[in-house]
Design a protein around this motif. Structure first.
Motif, PDB file in Angstrom:
ATOM      1  N   ILE A  20       0.842  -1.203   0.000  1.00  0.00           N
ATOM      2  CA  ILE A  20       0.000   0.000   0.000  1.00  0.00           C
ATOM      3  C   ILE A  20       0.875   1.251   0.000  1.00  0.00           C
ATOM      4  O   ILE A  20       0.624   2.208  -0.733  1.00  0.00           O
ATOM      5  N   TYR A  21       1.910   1.261   0.828  1.00  0.00           N
ATOM      6  CA  TYR A  21       2.806   2.420   0.860  1.00  0.00           C
ATOM      7  C   TYR A  21       3.481   2.615  -0.493  1.00  0.00           C
ATOM      8  O   TYR A  21       3.649   3.744  -0.959  1.00  0.00           O
ATOM      9  N   ILE A  39      -5.850   5.995   3.279  1.00  0.00           N
ATOM     10  CA  ILE A  39      -5.530   4.653   2.788  1.00  0.00           C
ATOM     11  C   ILE A  39      -4.475   4.011   3.678  1.00  0.00           C
ATOM     12  O   ILE A  39      -4.608   2.860   4.098  1.00  0.00           O
ATOM     13  N   GLN A  40      -3.428   4.748   3.966  1.00  0.00           N
ATOM     14  CA  GLN A  40      -2.335   4.199   4.766  1.00  0.00           C
ATOM     15  C   GLN A  40      -2.790   3.861   6.182  1.00  0.00           C
ATOM     16  O   GLN A  40      -2.450   2.794   6.708  1.00  0.00           O
ATOM     17  N   PHE A  79     -11.519   2.622  -0.002  1.00  0.00           N
ATOM     18  CA  PHE A  79     -10.526   3.599  -0.443  1.00  0.00           C
ATOM     19  C   PHE A  79      -9.808   3.131  -1.707  1.00  0.00           C
ATOM     20  O   PHE A  79      -9.492   3.938  -2.589  1.00  0.00           O
ATOM     21  N   ILE A  80      -9.552   1.832  -1.804  1.00  0.00           N
ATOM     22  CA  ILE A  80      -8.905   1.293  -3.005  1.00  0.00           C
ATOM     23  C   ILE A  80      -9.846   1.417  -4.204  1.00  0.00           C
ATOM     24  O   ILE A  80      -9.422   1.801  -5.297  1.00  0.00           O
ATOM     25  N   ASP A  85     -11.325   4.247  -9.149  1.00  0.00           N
ATOM     26  CA  ASP A  85     -12.314   4.996  -9.918  1.00  0.00           C
ATOM     27  C   ASP A  85     -11.849   6.419 -10.263  1.00  0.00           C
ATOM     28  O   ASP A  85     -12.280   6.994 -11.253  1.00  0.00           O
ATOM     29  N   LEU A  86     -10.960   6.957  -9.440  1.00  0.00           N
ATOM     30  CA  LEU A  86     -10.372   8.271  -9.732  1.00  0.00           C
ATOM     31  C   LEU A  86      -9.169   8.164 -10.667  1.00  0.00           C
ATOM     32  O   LEU A  86      -8.510   9.156 -10.959  1.00  0.00           O
ATOM     33  N   ASN A  87      -8.888   6.935 -11.081  1.00  0.00           N
ATOM     34  CA  ASN A  87      -7.746   6.630 -11.987  1.00  0.00           C
ATOM     35  C   ASN A  87      -6.398   6.957 -11.348  1.00  0.00           C
ATOM     36  O   ASN A  87      -5.452   7.308 -12.058  1.00  0.00           O
ATOM     37  N   TYR A  88      -6.327   6.848 -10.027  1.00  0.00           N
ATOM     38  CA  TYR A  88      -5.050   7.036  -9.337  1.00  0.00           C
ATOM     39  C   TYR A  88      -4.249   5.742  -9.326  1.00  0.00           C
ATOM     40  O   TYR A  88      -3.025   5.776  -9.259  1.00  0.00           O
TER      41      TYR A  88
END
Length: 91
Positions: A20-21, A39-40, A79-80, A85-88
């Protein structure tokens, strides 16, 4: 007292936090104070609450911390999905 490092679930969740980090480093800087910390925190809450629960004397207390872990896992799942969905991030 339980040794949290002996549990597969703790080891897997710890490795997941490290991933995740790594992934959140690629999220846009504009999310530095918003989505990235959320998220973290949700991610590291899972192994940290598990290890705290292992320190508890009763099974009832241990189970309560497992429930907290599950709540954090569901929060992280959202959050994932949001970051995707935000394309991050990608699949």
């Amino acid at each position: 007292m339980r040794d949290f490092k002996k549990y597969d679930v703790w080891n897997l969740s710890h490795k997941f936090v490290l991933k995740i980090y790594d992934v959140t480093e690629r999220v846009p800087a504009k999310e530095k104070y918003q989505l990235i910390p959320q998220i973290q925190r949700a991610a590291y809450s899972i192994p940290s609450n598990f290890s705290e629960g292992c320190e508890r004397d009763s099974d009832k207390d241990f189970n309560r911390f497992i429930q907290i872990c599950l709540g954090s896992a569901h929060e992280l799942e959202y959050f994932i999905l949001l970051a995707k969905d935000l394309n991050y991030i990608s699949e």
